[in-house]
Scaffold this active site. Structure first.
Site, short mmCIF file in Angstrom:
data_model
loop_
_atom_site.label_atom_id
_atom_site.label_comp_id
_atom_site.label_asym_id
_atom_site.label_seq_id
_atom_site.Cartn_x
_atom_site.Cartn_y
_atom_site.Cartn_z
N SER A 227 31.10 37.03 11.32
CA SER A 227 32.71 37.06 10.99
C SER A 227 33.45 38.01 11.85
CB SER A 227 32.82 37.15 9.53
OG SER A 227 32.30 36.20 8.80
N GLU B 185 23.13 41.22 13.04
CA GLU B 185 24.22 40.51 12.42
C GLU B 185 23.66 40.40 11.14
OE1 GLU B 185 25.71 37.29 15.42
OE2 GLU B 185 23.75 36.52 14.67
N GLU C 217 19.75 31.73 11.66
CA GLU C 217 19.75 30.35 11.33
C GLU C 217 18.40 29.96 12.09
OE1 GLU C 217 23.41 29.44 13.51
OE2 GLU C 217 24.34 30.48 11.73
N HIS D 158 17.69 34.23 16.30
CA HIS D 158 18.96 34.15 15.39
C HIS D 158 18.78 33.82 13.83
CE1 HIS D 158 22.94 32.79 13.54
NE2 HIS D 158 23.32 33.35 14.82
N ASN E 151 28.72 32.63 20.56
CA ASN E 151 27.53 31.61 20.24
C ASN E 151 28.14 30.42 19.79
OD1 ASN E 151 25.30 30.42 19.03
ND2 ASN E 151 25.08 32.07 17.41
N LYS F 162 26.61 27.62 18.87
CA LYS F 162 25.88 27.16 18.20
C LYS F 162 25.95 25.52 18.54
CE LYS F 162 26.67 30.56 14.77
NZ LYS F 162 26.67 31.11 13.49
N GLY G 244 29.42 33.55 9.27
CA GLY G 244 30.11 32.40 9.13
C GLY G 244 30.71 32.38 7.64
#
Ligand code: PGA
Length: 253
Positions: free
Chosen positions: A214, A168, A98, A96, A9, A11, A174
């Site tokens: 991570s 996730e 985000e 996701h 991914n 991003k 992250g």
């Protein structure tokens, strides 16, 4: 048998030139293995070129990171699932954290996106996972169950087998803090049990459930060896060819 998938991914990283350089480096070193697929989910502007680069490599698929929930219309700046399918790519990441956090995507919107993707012939990589405070309140199973049931449980058994699920935990994305093998296996097994209750055991066993948050070369082998972890969705480490390749190779065994 369900596939193992190592999905990158990217991003909002990499210009087209940077992305192509990274992809070429990956392509030069990636080796096939039975039942293993590499998926590169890049920014929209890379997709046409990524498809061209990898179209003759059967074990590499290309994916987008989002699509709109309507088929077409006056939605300035948006991209539909049908437009993505027109580029001959195979996957799209949906839901996701985000997107949920910064773009206000709710389970209802994500459910519509899942429907659009499937109708267009794309495979959704549906993301679920809890924020830290939810885990602290021991409500993580409940939340993940709600996320998957609201976005996926209306599907037919045939459709759900086109979906890849990515667990996730938000606190691991992250942050460098990775779920322990016990935490990952526990949630993945829970997701599979929930799928089995809804769609039957055979169908549940056919769905790939990826871990994301991570995942790095030094923790990938342990996570990928877990019985219900069928691959990874990799952010930061997918931006470096050597790290992505090390994770992919951990899955090759
Ligand atoms: P990370 O991101 O690997 O950088 O934690 C994973 C993701 O957001 O998909």
């Amino acid at each position: 048998m369900r596939k193992t998938i190592i999905a990158a991914n990217w991003k909002m990283h990499n210009t087209l030139e940077e992305g192509l350089n990274l992809a070429v480096e990956i392509k030069q070193q990636l080796l096939p293995a039975d039942n293993l697929e590499a998926v590169l989910c890049t920014p929209y502007i890379h997709l046409y070129h990524m498809h061209e680069l990898f179209k003759d490599v059967a074990f590499v698929a290309i994916g987008a990171q989002n699509c709109h929930q309507e088929t077409h219309g006056a939605y300035t700046g948006e991209v539909s699932a049908g437009m993505l399918k027109g580029l001959n790519i195979q996957y799209v990441i949906l839901g996701h954290s985000e997107r949920r956090q910064y773009f206000g995507e709710t389970d209802t919107i994500i459910r519509q996106k899942v429907d659009q993707a499937l109708a267009a012939g794309l495979k959704p990589i549906y993301c679920c996972g809890e924020p830290l405070e939810v885990r602290h309140h021991n409500a993580h199973h409940m939340l993940v169950h709600e996320q998957i049931s609201e976005a996926l449980f209306h599907l037919t058994p045939e459709q759900i087998q086109q979906v890849v699920i990515a667990y996730e935990p938000v606190w691991a994305i992250g942050t460098g803090v990775v779920a322990t093998p016990d935490q990952a296996q526990d949630m993945h097994a829970f997701i599979r049990r929930s799928l089995a209750q809804q769609f039957g055991e055979q169908v549940a066993n056919a769905v790939s459930i990826l871990y994301g948050g991570s995942m790095k070369p030094d923790n990938a082998a342990e996570l990928l060896a877990l019985p219900d972890v069928d691959g990874g969705l990799i952010g930061g480490a997918s931006l470096k060819a050597d790290q992505y390749l090390a994770i992919y190779n951990a899955a090759r065994g």
